[in-house]
Design a protein around this motif. Structure first.
Motif, PDB file in Angstrom:
ATOM      1  N   LEU A  77       0.843  -1.199   0.000  1.00 37.81           N
ATOM      2  CA  LEU A  77       0.000   0.000   0.000  1.00 37.81           C
ATOM      3  C   LEU A  77       0.879   1.249   0.000  1.00 37.81           C
ATOM      4  CD1 LEU A  77      -2.901  -0.603   2.575  1.00 37.81           C
ATOM      5  CD2 LEU A  77      -3.156  -0.099   0.138  1.00 37.81           C
ATOM      6  N   ALA A 117      -2.440   4.430   2.372  1.00 39.00           N
ATOM      7  CA  ALA A 117      -2.626   3.736   3.642  1.00 39.00           C
ATOM      8  C   ALA A 117      -3.141   4.692   4.706  1.00 39.00           C
ATOM      9  CB  ALA A 117      -1.309   3.093   4.083  1.00 39.00           C
ATOM     10  N   ILE A 170      -9.646  -4.133   2.399  1.00 39.14           N
ATOM     11  CA  ILE A 170      -8.501  -4.775   1.753  1.00 39.14           C
ATOM     12  C   ILE A 170      -8.797  -6.233   1.442  1.00 39.14           C
ATOM     13  CG2 ILE A 170      -6.091  -5.459   2.080  1.00 39.14           C
ATOM     14  CD1 ILE A 170      -5.761  -2.903   3.763  1.00 39.14           C
TER      15      ILE A 170
END
Length: 527
Positions: free
Chosen positions: A428, A433, A448
């Motif tokens: 990420l 993130a 995710i």
């Protein structure tokens, strides 16, 4: 064939912060709850605030000590409940001797520091603006200032999290659904929900909560008014428009400013969405339907002029990249100045028949306490007292312990979440993130899923926005169109070009969620 009535204990009208907070509290106490919102969640006032969790320093001048104390008590309760969407923020007040004497400000800040217990937020102190970085963006005539603490909140996401929690406790949430009829009978309330596509859903409820915000008074006068009988409304609202402007970043540090104006009002200048500064607000009384409230040119000029009294670099209307306006439903207390109208709330029970509770006024900082008081009042009217539960509860995504272990402080706990997210999913990108952690907190794992790369999140519909997130917003957060996604569930619209925003709109139109039709996604009783 007509749909069978949907039976519930309480019908809540209004999907703003108060309505969703009340629905959450009621459902968590075990009552069967239906919530109906005529537009999207937080579509109006509750997504148009100054985004602050604050006691209201200026209300001390109006001797609103009870309101300020109640709000100060709630700040840290809220910060602990959802550290991903709320965090501490330090404010700088440059001292202008022409506005208020320094001793009066020190007295006000002393009260602000001590009216309620603080565990997380530091106290106030003076600052030499000639030496401190917060003085650099200010005109040289400001040499002295004061720094104090309050908090920041993503207001629209706060509303959605309350709705998610309400649903998790059994509530049914209808968006884009108008309560078109509500009438008492011997057994309770008979109501009709009308969806955007014209479908109607009959509802039977033992009690009704009117949390319609700017429409609370008109709901009682027009919709819940029995034919041939007097309206149920006994209070009047003053609808006060608060407008904001967003400009490119005016300063580099992470503090916000509170500026005193010659008209005795204040405005804030707040770090916003990394690259911007949020400036607001105004107070303009309006009349008529609050839907579609928008900033006026004189409000833009006012906010620019007041900010320019303080900043070295003037703020002009040409600098404005975005604006928004919300209508505050303030309880009419006969104050001449809209700025002086109380921000406190009043809960008005009506027991002349099936229970009715109307919510008048309020502010986002006190929503949880308002909801707690409202649920207790409804329980008393139903003759079923049940214990409060939200003071120590997390909002969805707020319990970070599975990611970081024991909680320490809300602000540092969030940074630990970002670090852990990066460690678990090193693929990420850092900025993505952080944004996902801010938006979803501990729920980020559901987004995710089993992805092991960006490709696992699906196509990138717009920069940093992947199909997996859009599906989650449709599936779990009632998002239907681009405005829901870009301006309420996120502020990505501020960062995107018109073409990128259009791509999001096109994707949502071509990928409708099969259960996302305005009714609750788990149960669809309408036909």
């Amino acid at each position: 064939m007509a749909a069978a009535p949907l039976d519930c204990d309480v019908l809540v009208v209004g999907g703003g912060i108060n309505g969703c907070g009340i629905a959450r509290d009621l459902a968590g106490r075990g009552w069967r709850v239906v919530l109906a919102e005529q537009d999207d969640l937080a579509a109006h006032t509750s997504s148009s605030s100054t985004k602050l969790i604050h006691g209201g320093l200026r209300y001390l001048e109006y001797r609103e000590f009870s309101l300020v104390r109640k709000a100060l008590q709630e700040r840290e309760v809220l910060l602990k409940s959802a550290p991903h969407i709320m965090w501490p923020l330090r404010f700088v007040m440059p001292h202008d001797p022409a506005m208020r004497p320094a001793w009066l400000i020190r007295l006000g800040l002393f009260l602000y520091d001590h009216l309620a217990r603080r565990e997380v937020l530091p106290g106030s102190h003076g600052v030499d603006l000639r030496q401190h970085p917060v003085g650099a963006p200010l005109q040289d005539r400001f040499t002295r200032g004061f720094v104090y603490s309050d908090g920041w909140v993503d207001d629209a996401r706060l509303v959605v999290l309350n709705a998610i929690d309400a649903r998790a406790h059994g509530a049914q949430v209808f968006t884009r659904t108008r309560v078109s009829h509500a009438q008492r009978d011997a057994q309770g309330w008979q109501a009709t929900l009308t969806l955007a596509d014209g479908r109607r859903c009959p509802v039977r409820a033992r009690a009704l909560v009117n949390a319609a915000g700017p429409w609370a008074e008109s709901f009682l006068r027009e919709t819940a008014r029995p034919a041939g009988q007097e309206a149920l409304a006994t209070k009047s609202l003053r609808l006060v428009k608060g407008s904001h402007i967003v400009v490119r970043r005016c300063f580099e540090h992470d503090h916000a400013y509170i500026f005193q104006n010659p008209d005795k009002r204040i405005i804030f200048a707040i770090p916003y969405e990394r690259d911007f500064t949020l400036i607001g607000t105004t107070d303009q009384e309006i009349h008529g339907d609050p839907r579609g409230a928008a900033i006026a040119e004189d409000e833009i000029a006012y906010l620019c002029a007041q900010a320019s009294r303080y900043f070295k670099r003037a703020v002009t209307p040409a600098d404005v990249v975005w604006t928004y306006a919300g209508v505050r439903p303030l309880l009419d207390d006969a104050s001449g100045d809209p700025s002086a109208v109380t921000r406190d709330y009043l809960l008005e029970p009506n027991r002349e028949g099936a229970p009715l509770l109307s919510v008048w006024g309020g502010k986002i900082t006190t929503f949880r306490k308002l909801a707690e008081d409202a649920a207790t009042e409804v329980g008393q009217m139903l003759g079923e007292a049940r214990r409060p539960w939200t003071e120590g509860a997390f909002l969805p995504g707020g319990d970070l312990r599975d990611w970081i272990g024991p909680a320490r402080r809300p602000d540092t706990d969030f940074e630990r979440l970002v670090q852990t997210l990066g460690q678990r999913h090193p693929w990420l990108p850092g900025p993505l993130a952080r944004r996902l952690a801010r938006a979803y907190g501990a729920r980020v794992g559901a987004l995710i899923g089993q992805a092991h790369s960006l490709a696992g999140l699906g196509a990138e519909v717009a920069p940093g926005l992947y199909e997996a997130e859009l599906r989650l917003l449709q599936r779990e957060e009632w998002a239907q169109d681009a405005d829901d996604v870009l301006w309420r569930r996120s502020k990505l619209g501020l960062h995107y070009t018109p073409e990128e925003r259009q791509r999001v709109s096109d994707w949502l139109r071509s990928h409708p969620h099969p259960e996302n039709d305005g009714t609750d996604m788990k149960v669809n009783p309408c036909s």
